[in-house]
Motif scaffolding. Structure first.
Motif, PDB file in Angstrom:
ATOM      1  N   THR A 196     -24.778  -3.616  11.667  1.00 54.23           N
ATOM      2  CA  THR A 196     -25.775  -4.663  11.830  1.00 54.23           C
ATOM      3  C   THR A 196     -26.957  -4.093  12.605  1.00 54.23           C
ATOM      4  O   THR A 196     -26.801  -3.146  13.381  1.00 54.23           O
ATOM      5  N   GLY A 251     -24.141 -11.181  12.732  1.00 57.68           N
ATOM      6  CA  GLY A 251     -23.939  -9.856  12.156  1.00 57.68           C
ATOM      7  C   GLY A 251     -23.240  -9.918  10.816  1.00 57.68           C
ATOM      8  O   GLY A 251     -23.106 -10.978  10.206  1.00 57.68           O
ATOM      9  N   PRO A 259     -24.587 -13.418   6.566  1.00 58.88           N
ATOM     10  CA  PRO A 259     -24.507 -13.191   8.011  1.00 58.88           C
ATOM     11  C   PRO A 259     -23.533 -14.161   8.669  1.00 58.88           C
ATOM     12  O   PRO A 259     -23.418 -15.320   8.248  1.00 58.88           O
ATOM     13  N   ASN A 286     -19.966  -5.520  13.048  1.00 58.03           N
ATOM     14  CA  ASN A 286     -20.835  -6.183  14.023  1.00 58.03           C
ATOM     15  C   ASN A 286     -21.622  -5.184  14.870  1.00 58.03           C
ATOM     16  O   ASN A 286     -22.584  -5.570  15.556  1.00 58.03           O
ATOM     17  N   GLY A 311     -25.455  -5.246  16.339  1.00 57.44           N
ATOM     18  CA  GLY A 311     -26.009  -6.588  16.274  1.00 57.44           C
ATOM     19  C   GLY A 311     -26.597  -7.028  17.605  1.00 57.44           C
ATOM     20  O   GLY A 311     -26.239  -6.519  18.667  1.00 57.44           O
ATOM     21  N   THR A 316     -32.237 -10.441  11.737  1.00 60.90           N
ATOM     22  CA  THR A 316     -31.033  -9.624  11.739  1.00 60.90           C
ATOM     23  C   THR A 316     -30.758  -9.091  10.334  1.00 60.90           C
ATOM     24  O   THR A 316     -30.921  -9.810   9.351  1.00 60.90           O
ATOM     25  N   LEU A 328     -28.491  -6.237   7.571  1.00 60.16           N
ATOM     26  CA  LEU A 328     -27.324  -5.421   7.257  1.00 60.16           C
ATOM     27  C   LEU A 328     -27.761  -3.963   7.136  1.00 60.16           C
ATOM     28  O   LEU A 328     -28.688  -3.651   6.390  1.00 60.16           O
TER      29      LEU A 328
END
Length: 530
Positions: A324, A399, A410, A440, A443, A524, A526
């Motif tokens: 993340t 995350g 997410p 995660n 993140g 956020t 990937l």
């Protein structure tokens, strides 16, 4: 319609290996959740974890019993462990439990129960379950037959790169089931599936090129796709390829090749192949027939290997690792954990606007942090120092844990600050009760106001702690402090000039929690690494 919707044994073993790697993560000490080590699994310790209610351990045991990996194969035991993990909401276990019901393995066959568990997993984004649920709707198994419903689930799985779903969606477009007939859309989805090695899609795509349906007629392209399917053992493709060689369509006329492929198709059970082979033999010399027979005798189906001219589309499912990250400047600077991108040759970032290549700007392995850069303009988060944090403060993260198992949507996870130091009282870290899983890593750890106060980096080793203390640690996880991150950001020229500025009181909530989470989710991403 050739829906071969259960995973083959090779896929299941690979998937089991992935889950074993997840379990091995427990034995790697304090590392990022993504950094699972290839270590032997202690079945008794794993069973102890599963009996304590650990869903990942339960899933892993289920897969081990299902495949006979490290234990005697036992379908009933597999069902037992899948059910325990599934009842905790584990999407992968729900999918596997649905499979057991659909096939009647370890439990009485029950299509309605299969649909129930497939749906629970599919609703969490599990592409395998989405595909299987689409098949159940298409065939009317355990649920009323509904072609539009089938198309819905095929589309969701196809969008995640599931090749069988891509083929099935293409087929629905080709025949106009559950969706308006559209040959161009059929070609699009056949091509995606065919590029991943789906022989049905390769066969159908060859047919589309041969007949000019949804694409300009092109016999050479038809031959290419027929050959790819034929080499994987598809008898229909072998028969059609034989015909192209015998007529010289898209390839030079060659009776030897035509006879050989007809003979191979006949051996594979194609009803008309023997008749074509016998017809061709009348036009061939004895030497040519002997050569063709030698070719067919040596034939062995092979696994599909993508060529340089027809690469497999980039899909998260084919990656070596994921993590993340989050944007800290609107011009594309983002943060992730260093162990996510360490020693990787390709890094891509999947945002709400699409997928982009990323380059490394600066690494800080000592603090497990890395700065990446993506071209474009993006929503970004404000980074706050950790001086105002107190134990019991509410924090959360967003995350992409285990995307291959849990899906690519997410995931929100919340908890409290447990301590202002990490393992061995390391002052760089915050101990948190926020649940984290592999994926995660990197993140944002966010306070109630939506400011980043840390970066998720790791968790306490469960198995080592169990061996030392006799107890399994619960939610003992760690994040590097925002103060450490600010120091790294200041070392990147010009970055702090574009970073979002602090609010008047960045520790006080300025909007409700749902709005805060939505704003954090927008920034956020990937991280996909190969």
């Amino acid at each position: 319609m050739p829906y071969t919707y259960n995973m083959n044994s090779r896929t299941r073993v690979t998937w089991a290996a992935l889950c074993l790697a997840m379990a091995a993560c427990f034995a790697t000490g304090f590392q990022g959740p993504q950094a699972a080590a290839d270590q032997p699994i202690d079945v008794s310790t794993l069973t102890n974890l599963a009996e304590q209610g650990n869903a990942s351990a339960q899933l892993t045991l289920g897969l081990m019993y299902d495949e006979g990996l490290g234990v005697a194969k036992n379908d009933a035991e597999a069902v037992k462990w899948f059910r325990l993990a599934a009842e905790q909401g584990n999407a992968s276990a729900q999918f596997n439990l649905g499979n057991m019901y659909e096939r009647g393995r370890g439990v009485a066959k029950d299509d309605a129960e299969a649909v129930k568990w497939f749906r629970l997993a599919a609703d969490q984004g599990n592409a395998f379950a989405q595909f299987n649920l689409g098949v159940m709707y298409a065939e009317g198994q355990g649920v009323a037959k509904d072609d539009a419903g089938a198309v819905k689930w095929f589309r969701l799985a196809a969008a995640q790169g599931n090749a069988r779903a891509q083929f099935s969606l293409g087929f629905m477009y080709a025949i106009g089931r559950g969706v308006a007939k559209n040959d161009a859309e059929a070609v699009k989805w056949y091509r995606l599936a065919g590029a991943q090695g789906n022989a049905f899609a390769q066969l159908n795509l060859g047919f589309m090129y041969a007949n000019g349906e949804g694409v300009a007629k092109n016999d050479a392209e038809a031959v290419k796709w027929y050959r790819l399917a034929a080499e994987q053992g598809d008898a229909s493709a072998q028969f059609l390829l034989s015909g192209m060689h015998s007529l010289g369509d898209g390839t030079p006329q060659d009776f030897v090749q035509a006879y050989a492929w007809a003979s191979i198709a006949a051996a594979g059970g194609h009803a008309q192949a023997r008749e074509r082979r016998d017809f061709l033999s009348k036009e061939m010399t004895r030497e040519q027939i002997a050569e063709a027979q030698a070719i067919s005798a040596k034939f062995k189906p092979r696994l599909f290997v993508p060529s340089a001219t027809e690469p497999v589309p980039e899909q998260p499912a084919t990656t070596t690792a994921t993590g993340t990250g989050f944007f800290v400047s609107p011009d594309g600077h983002l943060i992730t954990a260093d162990h996510v991108i360490a020693e990787r040759t390709q890094i891509r970032v999947r945002t709400q606007r699409g997928e982009f290549p990323a380059r490394v700007v600066r690494r800080d392995p000592a603090n497990d942090l890395a700065v990446l850069k993506v071209e474009g303009t993006f929503a970004a988060l404000h980074v706050l120092g950790s001086g105002r944090l107190r134990p019991a403060d509410r924090v959360f993260t967003i995350g992409f844990p285990n995307p291959g198992l849990q899906g690519f949507a997410p995931k929100f996870s919340s908890g409290e600050v447990a301590a202002l130091s990490g393992p061995g009282d390391d002052p760089r870290f915050i101990q948190i009760s926020v649940p984290i899983q592999p994926g995660n890593s990197g993140g944002p750890l966010v306070n109630a106001a939506g400011s980043v106060v840390g970066v998720v980096t790791g968790k306490l080793d469960s198995i080592k702690t169990l061996k030392v203390t006799g107890q399994i640690p619960e939610n003992v996880n760690y994040a590097i402090k925002g103060t450490i991150l600010l120091g790294l950001l200041e070392a990147v020229p010009g970055l702090t000039d574009t970073a979002p500025q602090a609010q008047a009181n960045a520790s006080t909530p300025s909007m409700n929690s749902a709005d805060t989470a939505k704003a954090v989710e927008a920034a956020t991403v990937l991280i996909i690494v190969r």
